[in-house]
Design a protein around this motif. Structure first.
Motif, mmCIF file in Angstrom:
data_model
loop_
_atom_site.group_PDB
_atom_site.id
_atom_site.type_symbol
_atom_site.label_atom_id
_atom_site.label_comp_id
_atom_site.label_asym_id
_atom_site.label_seq_id
_atom_site.Cartn_x
_atom_site.Cartn_y
_atom_site.Cartn_z
ATOM 1 N N GLY A 1 -5.016 17.531 3.344
ATOM 2 C CA GLY A 1 -6.097 17.178 4.259
ATOM 3 C C GLY A 1 -6.909 15.958 3.878
ATOM 4 O O GLY A 1 -7.901 15.652 4.523
ATOM 5 N N VAL A 2 -6.481 15.242 2.829
ATOM 6 C CA VAL A 2 -7.166 14.034 2.370
ATOM 7 C C VAL A 2 -6.142 12.895 2.348
ATOM 8 O O VAL A 2 -5.014 13.080 1.914
ATOM 9 C CB VAL A 2 -7.764 14.235 0.958
ATOM 10 N N TRP A 3 -6.555 11.717 2.826
ATOM 11 C CA TRP A 3 -5.664 10.555 2.775
ATOM 12 C C TRP A 3 -5.825 9.927 1.395
ATOM 13 O O TRP A 3 -6.885 9.410 1.056
ATOM 14 C CB TRP A 3 -6.012 9.538 3.871
ATOM 15 N N LEU B 1 0.871 -1.175 0.000
ATOM 16 C CA LEU B 1 0.000 0.000 0.000
ATOM 17 C C LEU B 1 0.903 1.217 0.000
ATOM 18 O O LEU B 1 1.843 1.292 0.795
ATOM 19 C CB LEU B 1 -0.868 0.003 1.264
ATOM 20 N N ILE B 2 0.642 2.155 -0.901
ATOM 21 C CA ILE B 2 1.371 3.414 -0.940
ATOM 22 C C ILE B 2 0.342 4.532 -0.804
ATOM 23 O O ILE B 2 -0.663 4.546 -1.523
ATOM 24 C CB ILE B 2 2.163 3.578 -2.252
ATOM 25 N N GLY B 3 0.580 5.434 0.125
ATOM 26 C CA GLY B 3 -0.358 6.527 0.295
ATOM 27 C C GLY B 3 0.004 7.410 1.462
ATOM 28 O O GLY B 3 1.014 7.210 2.124
ATOM 29 N N GLY B 4 -0.854 8.392 1.703
ATOM 30 C CA GLY B 4 -0.645 9.299 2.811
ATOM 31 C C GLY B 4 -1.505 10.537 2.668
ATOM 32 O O GLY B 4 -2.290 10.663 1.730
ATOM 33 N N VAL B 5 -1.337 11.439 3.602
ATOM 34 C CA VAL B 5 -2.145 12.650 3.648
ATOM 35 C C VAL B 5 -1.541 13.714 2.736
ATOM 36 O O VAL B 5 -0.353 14.017 2.821
ATOM 37 C CB VAL B 5 -2.241 13.199 5.090
ATOM 38 N N LEU C 1 -5.163 4.102 9.113
ATOM 39 C CA LEU C 1 -4.114 5.124 9.090
ATOM 40 C C LEU C 1 -4.714 6.515 8.960
ATOM 41 O O LEU C 1 -4.280 7.462 9.624
ATOM 42 C CB LEU C 1 -3.142 4.856 7.936
ATOM 43 N N ALA C 2 -5.718 6.654 8.106
ATOM 44 C CA ALA C 2 -6.383 7.949 7.927
ATOM 45 C C ALA C 2 -7.069 8.379 9.220
ATOM 46 O O ALA C 2 -6.985 9.547 9.619
ATOM 47 C CB ALA C 2 -7.383 7.871 6.778
ATOM 48 N N ARG C 3 -7.737 7.450 9.876
ATOM 49 C CA ARG C 3 -8.408 7.772 11.147
ATOM 50 C C ARG C 3 -7.397 8.245 12.184
ATOM 51 O O ARG C 3 -7.608 9.235 12.879
ATOM 52 C CB ARG C 3 -9.165 6.559 11.669
ATOM 53 N N ARG C 4 -6.282 7.498 12.289
ATOM 54 C CA ARG C 4 -5.243 7.878 13.261
ATOM 55 C C ARG C 4 -4.660 9.250 12.959
ATOM 56 O O ARG C 4 -4.245 9.966 13.871
ATOM 57 C CB ARG C 4 -4.117 6.845 13.285
ATOM 58 N N ALA C 5 -4.630 9.603 11.679
ATOM 59 C CA ALA C 5 -4.113 10.911 11.273
ATOM 60 C C ALA C 5 -5.153 12.010 11.452
ATOM 61 O O ALA C 5 -4.854 13.185 11.226
ATOM 62 C CB ALA C 5 -3.650 10.854 9.812
ATOM 63 N N GLY C 6 -6.371 11.635 11.852
ATOM 64 C CA GLY C 6 -7.424 12.605 12.052
ATOM 65 C C GLY C 6 -8.023 13.137 10.762
ATOM 66 O O GLY C 6 -8.590 14.227 10.736
ATOM 67 N N VAL C 7 -7.913 12.345 9.705
ATOM 68 C CA VAL C 7 -8.402 12.762 8.394
ATOM 69 C C VAL C 7 -9.778 12.136 8.162
ATOM 70 O O VAL C 7 -9.961 10.938 8.364
ATOM 71 C CB VAL C 7 -7.410 12.315 7.297
ATOM 72 N N MET D 1 -12.211 8.358 -10.304
ATOM 73 C CA MET D 1 -11.849 8.835 -8.990
ATOM 74 C C MET D 1 -12.899 8.350 -7.993
ATOM 75 O O MET D 1 -14.095 8.363 -8.299
ATOM 76 C CB MET D 1 -11.765 10.365 -8.955
ATOM 77 N N MET D 2 -12.408 7.927 -6.841
ATOM 78 C CA MET D 2 -13.301 7.414 -5.810
ATOM 79 C C MET D 2 -12.957 8.079 -4.489
ATOM 80 O O MET D 2 -11.831 8.550 -4.290
ATOM 81 C CB MET D 2 -13.167 5.890 -5.709
ATOM 82 N N HIS D 3 -13.923 8.103 -3.581
ATOM 83 C CA HIS D 3 -13.701 8.674 -2.261
ATOM 84 C C HIS D 3 -14.494 7.893 -1.219
ATOM 85 O O HIS D 3 -15.386 7.124 -1.557
ATOM 86 C CB HIS D 3 -14.115 10.156 -2.233
ATOM 87 N N ARG D 4 -14.163 8.148 0.021
ATOM 88 C CA ARG D 4 -14.929 7.599 1.134
ATOM 89 C C ARG D 4 -14.613 8.402 2.378
ATOM 90 O O ARG D 4 -13.571 9.047 2.472
ATOM 91 C CB ARG D 4 -14.662 6.109 1.365
ATOM 92 N N ASP D 5 -15.549 8.365 3.324
ATOM 93 C CA ASP D 5 -15.326 8.950 4.643
ATOM 94 C C ASP D 5 -14.598 7.916 5.479
ATOM 95 O O ASP D 5 -14.767 6.708 5.274
ATOM 96 C CB ASP D 5 -16.658 9.287 5.313
ATOM 97 N N THR D 6 -13.850 8.377 6.458
ATOM 98 C CA THR D 6 -13.157 7.420 7.309
ATOM 99 C C THR D 6 -14.052 6.869 8.415
ATOM 100 O O THR D 6 -13.691 5.880 9.041
ATOM 101 C CB THR D 6 -11.902 8.055 7.961
ATOM 102 N N ASP D 7 -15.208 7.484 8.639
ATOM 103 C CA ASP D 7 -16.116 6.962 9.661
ATOM 104 C C ASP D 7 -17.107 5.970 9.097
ATOM 105 O O ASP D 7 -17.944 5.439 9.823
ATOM 106 C CB ASP D 7 -16.848 8.108 10.370
ATOM 107 N N ALA D 8 -17.045 5.703 7.799
ATOM 108 C CA ALA D 8 -17.990 4.782 7.160
ATOM 109 C C ALA D 8 -17.599 3.330 7.409
ATOM 110 O O ALA D 8 -16.488 3.008 7.687
ATOM 111 C CB ALA D 8 -18.068 5.048 5.672
#
Length: 147
Positions: A71-73, A64-68, A100-106, A140-147
């Protein structure tokens, strides 16, 4: 799912991460001339702490390659060795990205895939992602981290 563990990649993993990416995209490389260089910059991404590897035993079977960014993971790449496809490795890596996104507060995540990689879109949708835009061959796709 096999006994998969996920950890941060380290510089010793560069060669195997490149191999996994190359193998994962081998069927697409000739068919998709607009596919970007999916293994370029692996060394820099590992050095920046933006690569995680899925391991089984002592071997790397996915990455997995990624990061913030802004303000978006962003999930830049997920690759699974062909002999581990449909065994839960990709799902585990994607769930790790959410954590990882949740831990980053994103609160938002994003990724892009190719229109011809329909299986990926189906997997991402099953994992809570939604198509947000299409631009030529890119989805392009997106999602919330609380979903």
């Amino acid at each position: 799912m096999a006994d998969i563990s996920i950890r941060n990649a380290d510089p010793a993993d560069v060669s195997r991460v490149r191999d996994v990416i190359r193998l994962a995209y081998a069927n697409w490389a000739d068919r998709l001339p607009d596919l970007p260089d999916v293994s370029g910059g692996v060394e820099d991404e590992i050095a920046a702490g933006r690569v995680w590897v899925a391991t089984e035993g002592r071997g790397i079977v996915g990455c997995l390659i990624g990061g913030v960014d802004d303000g978006v993971w962003h999930v830049a790449n997920v690759a699974v060795a062909p002999d581990h496809v449909s065994k839960g490795c990709g799902s585990a890596l994607m769930q790790h990205a959410v954590e990882l996104a949740r831990r980053a507060g994103v609160g938002q995540m994003a990724l892009a895939t190719h229109v011809d990689m329909a299986r990926n879109v189906v997997m991402y949708e099953r994992l809570g992602w939604e198509v947000s835009n299409r631009d030529g061959n890119r989805i392009m796709m997106h999602r919330d981290t609380d979903a």
